[in-house]
Enzyme design. Structure first.
Site, PDB file in Angstrom:
ATOM      1  CB  SER A 284      -0.753 -15.030 -39.442  1.00  0.00           C
ATOM      2  OG  SER A 284      -1.364 -15.890 -38.725  1.00  0.00           O
TER       3      SER A 284
ATOM      4  CG  HIS B 113       6.469 -22.041 -33.029  1.00  0.00           C
ATOM      5  ND1 HIS B 113       5.246 -21.698 -32.805  1.00  0.00           N
ATOM      6  CD2 HIS B 113       6.344 -22.390 -34.712  1.00  0.00           C
ATOM      7  CE1 HIS B 113       4.388 -22.396 -34.339  1.00  0.00           C
ATOM      8  NE2 HIS B 113       5.355 -22.197 -35.275  1.00  0.00           N
TER       9      HIS B 113
ATOM     10  CB  CYS C 124       5.600 -18.236 -33.215  1.00  0.00           C
ATOM     11  SG  CYS C 124       4.888 -18.495 -31.574  1.00  0.00           S
TER      12      CYS C 124
END
Lengths: 381, 610
Positions: free
Chosen positions: B320, B363, B376
């Site tokens: 991420s 989300h 997300c």
């Protein structure tokens, strides 16, 4: 009463002493002094370990010289063959019992004294040949049969020395014999024949040579081929010589010799040390001094009124010439390395005494120059 | 006496001839002498000088290495070694046995010394033992009269006083190998050590200096007789590094709480590396002092690879932490606008394949800033697919990924930023859309080194300039001014707002790791990189990643910066198999960035080298 050997009808001991040629002695002393200086330098600027002992040897040698020269020449004429015989016997002993050194048997010790009979033989051979040709006739020297005995006198020691094996000395003995034959009037065609025969047998001689002798000859022909091995001596010696230049590097300033690049700098290669430090100038002077000593021998011979004396001084003068020429030629790389010392200069007792002993005979001839001798060695009126 | 007159005349003729020949030969000798000494004299003089003079090289002291404040990192220490000179030792074996009562001389040492003695000239010293202690030196000197030929020599040995924390950056020196022998004749000298790793290797030439020369007069055996002249060598250049030794020590200690971890701290403006650490590390001194075999084998067998500098040599999927790249690519390419929103139900289906969000419930509707804050996945699947792999790859490369950063350390690896052409060339297959989707969240083919992640962060938070990392100060390395990357201020602000949210917002993935000191707060982004694909069965069984064997656990990553206003420090942390970026890596980055600000590494004036 003087000892019997000093007695002779014409000359008293005092007269003999007056006949001693001081200029001849002075010349030899000058040469020896060059040697003392060179040995002082070789010792790193010190009388030890060589220079001082060389001075003592020279002084001892001078005594031998005077002793020999004051003895009646007739005595030496009579003693020529016995001395030759003893030397030949010693050579034989060396071959059988001698010490092994440098790959060859050359030395014998007598009561802790190292003796090299081949050096002695150079003188006694001249004595013996002078004795023989003194008695021979001019006509006899023109035929072969009367020459067989003197040829044997030469070849016997040559064969024994070859067997040691010491090729260099053997060739010198042969050459000395040749010179004596020449002076005795042996015809030139005979020399031509001998030389031709010798040249023809060279390939055969090569086959009988020892490996170390072959190697010496080969490195003489091409010293660069083995710069760290056998050619090292010649190469380093030439470098030392060449780097001396005209004036030299100066007394005690030779780098090649002081840094031990020169092998045997105090003995056979001492001329390179002199050349490095004193340059061409010093070398020329030294060679000139030698030439004077040799010329003196010749002059004494030419002035002598007995044939024995003439042959003796010219033979011994030539012997000195061989020493100088071979040694200097060797260190300059124009002759092979054959362990021949520089007379009166190289460090070593036997060589010094042998040379001065030989010069003693020359002086003896000088003192007895007006004495006439019969063929059998008797005084003549 | 007629026979005699005849003979006399003949004799005189021949005597004069003989004398003439001898005279001629002596003149010939003189001529030859003249040729050798005068005509050829110069050549022989040169040869005599060459015989006489030997040029010996002397080592220059190696340059020292310091941190930015003058703390020594690599110095030269005197080292005492026991040497034996064969010609002064009547009985070598007995001498070695005698000295064996003072220092431990083993049988192998005796054999080695005997062998060296045979190979060397009798006046050349042979090393019996290195690194004697002061006490041993004192005892040997005391016993010197009974130890003929044995003596103590001093040499220089490289020492690394700061120990393990600097092993990877500073590196170490070692013996010259055949491959290192190039032109410098200095390298052929016995006892020379050259840099093998780290700064020691990069700046080898500057540190080495140049050898001096002594001209000595030698004799025929090569023994020196006296010194004729001396040219002093140029000592190696002392180097000062950007590192803050205190911070580096802190980082190393903090990383040591994990099994295998690495971190980089750099200045976002200057590119100076303040700390660059990799745990586990090793002691550089062991290379100078000799490594015991069992220690060496242990080092080689360790799965955490102590010898590898993971900060530059470790390549990890950024996970991420890569999402900023995807975001910037989408914004800058005009694919999305800052207000763009995506609905996240917890997964997205692309073709026959379902891609999950880390949050199984999803989300809901989410914009870019919150998508970064909450990390997300579905949002980035969406914008990644819309932007395309080539645009993402371009942005990644702009930010410093996919190619070596050019830091002044050897062994840097390039990472990997895949695009369509790369796939075709290296995998012999066309690019799949699913690969864009995983690349958008920093998985799949994407690989980055921790240093690259730090540079990426610095470029984003430092105003979008091409800042590049470097370690050495005094004159070495590039330090700007940096060229602009051409990324709009607005895009960078949005991304930085997302990174700020990660630490500050209630839903931020690393909200618990914020620096609790006003004015020092940080922003950042977590990353959790899969080492192994999560199988359907594991997902169904709800297997926790931390319960798996160590080597299958996720890598934990974090990139961050501080302070929030006027960012100065960029930091990247990778904990190998650390399971979770937010739980494992983020607290480490927090501690590091906090410590850096407390120390005021960037603000304090640099020290001078002693």
């Amino acid at each position: 009463m003087t000892p019997s050997i000093f007695r002779d009808p014409d000359l008293s001991l005092v007269e003999k002493l007056r006949h001693v040629s001081l200029s001849f002695l002075l010349l030899m002393t000058l040469v020896a002094c060059c040697g003392f200086l060179a040995l002082y330098s070789a010792g790193g600027g010190s009388f030890q370990p060589w220079a001082l002992r060389q001075v003592y040897r020279f002084l001892l040698g001078l005594l031998v010289l005077l002793g020999v020269s004051l003895v009646d020449i007739q005595f030496w004429l009579r003693m020529a063959y016995p001395l030759y015989g003893v030397t030949l016997f010693l050579l034989f002993v060396v071959d059988v019992f001698g010490h092994i050194g440098m790959g060859a048997q050359r030395w014998i010790s007598i009561g802790g004294f190292q003796l090299q009979p081949s050096e002695v033989m150079k003188i006694t051979l001249v004595l013996a040949l002078a004795r023989h040709f003194h008695a021979a006739t001019w006509e006899g020297a023109g035929r072969i049969k009367p020459l067989l005995l003197p040829a044997l006198l030469v070849l016997a020691p040559v064969a024994l020395v070859m067997k040691q094996p010491d090729l260099g000395t053997a060739i010198i003995l042969l050459a000395l014999g040749g010179v004596m034959f020449f002076l005795a009037g042996v015809r030139l065609w005979m020399f031509g024949a001998i030389l031709g025969l010798g040249a023809a047998s060279l390939p055969l001689a090569w086959r009988f040579m020892h490996d170390y002798q072959k190697k010496r000859v080969l490195t003489f022909i091409d010293p660069q081929s083995d710069p760290m091995g056998a050619g090292y001596h010649i190469l380093q010696s030439k470098i030392a010589l060449g780097s001396g230049g005209f004036f030299g590097k100066g007394f005690l300033n030779g780098t090649q010799s002081h840094l031990n690049f020169l092998p045997e700098k105090q003995t056979d290669f001492i001329f390179t040390l002199i050349a490095e430090e004193w340059g061409l100038l010093g070398c020329s002077i030294l060679l000139f001094l030698y030439a004077l000593v040799i010329a003196y021998c010749f002059l004494i011979g030419l002035r002598a009124r007995n044939h024995f004396g003439r042959l003796l001084s010219l033979g011994l003068g030539t012997n000195l010439f061989f020493y100088v020429f071979i040694n200097v030629g060797m260190v300059m790389g124009i002759l092979p390395v054959v362990g021949v010392p520089l007379p009166l200069i190289s460090y070593g007792g036997t060589a010094m005494l042998a040379v001065l002993w030989g010069m003693g005979y020359v002086m003896c001839v000088s003192i007895h120059r007006d004495v006439r001798l019969s063929r059998t060695g008797q005084f003549e009126d | 006496m007629e026979w005699d007159t005849d003979r006399f005349h003949n004799f005189t003729r021949r005597a004069l001839l003989l004398g003439g020949v001898q005279g001629l030969l002596l003149v010939m000798l003189g001529g030859r002498l003249h040729w050798l000494q005068v005509k050829d004299g110069r050549r022989y003089s040169t040869l005599a000088e060459k015989n006489r003079i030997d040029t010996r090289r002397i080592l220059a002291p190696r340059g020292r290495i310091f941190d930015r404040f003058g703390v020594p990192l690599a110095v030269n220490e005197q080292n005492f070694r026991l040497v034996l000179i064969a010609e002064n030792t009547p009985d070598i074996r007995a001498a070695l046995e005698d000295v064996g009562r003072i220092v431990p001389v083993e049988k192998g040492d005796i054999l080695r010394v005997m062998r060296d003695v045979r190979r060397k000239r009798p006046f050349m010293p042979v090393t019996v033992m290195e690194n004697l202690s002061w006490e041993q030196v004192a005892r040997i000197e005391l016993a010197a009269p009974e130890l003929p030929g044995l003596s103590v020599e001093t040499g220089q040995v490289r020492q690394y006083p700061q120990g393990k924390a600097f092993a990877h950056v500073v590196g170490y020196v070692g013996a010259v190998q055949q491959a290192d022998l190039r032109d410098d004749p200095l390298l052929g000298l016995p006892g020379v050590r050259i840099g093998k790793v780290g700064i020691e290797k990069t700046y080898e030439e500057a540190l080495r200096g140049s050898a001096g020369e002594i001209e000595v007069e030698v004799n025929a055996l090569g023994r020196s007789v006296r010194e004729l002249g001396r040219i002093e060598g140029k000592p190696g250049e002392d180097l000062s590094l950007a590192l803050d030794a205190g911070l580096q020590e802190f980082v190393q200690k903090r990383l040591a709480e994990e099994k295998s971890a690495t971190a980089v701290v750099m200045d976002v403006q200057t590119g100076e590396i303040y700390a660059l650490a990799s745990h586990p590390a090793f002691d550089s001194n062991m290379f100078s002092n000799g490594i015991p075999a069992e220690v060496w084998e242990e080092v080689l067998a360790d799965p955490a690879a102590p010898l590898s500098n993971k900060a530059i040599g470790g390549q990890y999927p950024p996970g991420s932490a890569f999402k900023m790249v995807t975001a910037l690519a989408a914004l800058e390419s005009g694919t999305i606008t800052p207000g763009y929103k995506v609905h996240c139900p917890g997964y997205v289906d692309v073709g026959s394949h379902r891609f999950h969000c880390w949050k199984s419930g999803g989300h809901g509707d989410i914009g870019l800033e919150d998508a970064l804050t909450e990390s997300c996945d579905v949002f980035f699947y969406d914008i990644g697919r819309k932007t395309g792999i080539n645009q993402i790859a371009q942005m990644a490369e702009l930010l410093g990924l996919g190619a070596p950063t050019g830091i002044d350390l050897p062994g840097e690896r390039p990472g990997l930023v895949p695009n369509k052409a790369w796939k075709l060339a290296n995998r012999d297959a066309p690019w799949q859309i699913g690969e864009t989707i995983v690349a958008a969240i920093g998985q799949g083919y994407v690989l980055a080194t921790p240093l690259q992640l730090a540079v990426m962060t610095a470029r984003m938070v430092g105003g979008g300039v091409a800042v590049a990392p470097h370690l050495a100060l005094n004159g070495h390395g590039d330090r700007g001014p940096w060229a602009s990357l051409g990324i709009s201020r607005q895009s960078l602000d949005i991304v930085m707002a997302g990174m700020r949210g990660v630490m500050c917002k209630a839903m931020g993935t690393a909200r618990d790791a914020q620096i609790p000191q006003a004015g020092m707060e940080m922003g950042g982004k977590t990353g959790t990189a899969q080492v192994r694909r999560i199988t359907k069965a594991e997902r169904a069984a709800g297997l926790q990643n931390k319960d798996m064997p160590w080597r299958f656990r996720h890598h934990a990553l974090f990139v961050g910066y501080a302070p929030l206003s006027q960012p100065r420090y960029a930091c990247a942390v990778v904990v190998e198999h650390g399971v979770s970026g937010s739980a494992t890596a983020a607290p480490i980055a927090r501690d590091i960035l906090w410590e850096a600000q407390k120390r005021d590494t960037a603000g304090k004036p640099k020290g001078s080298m002693p």
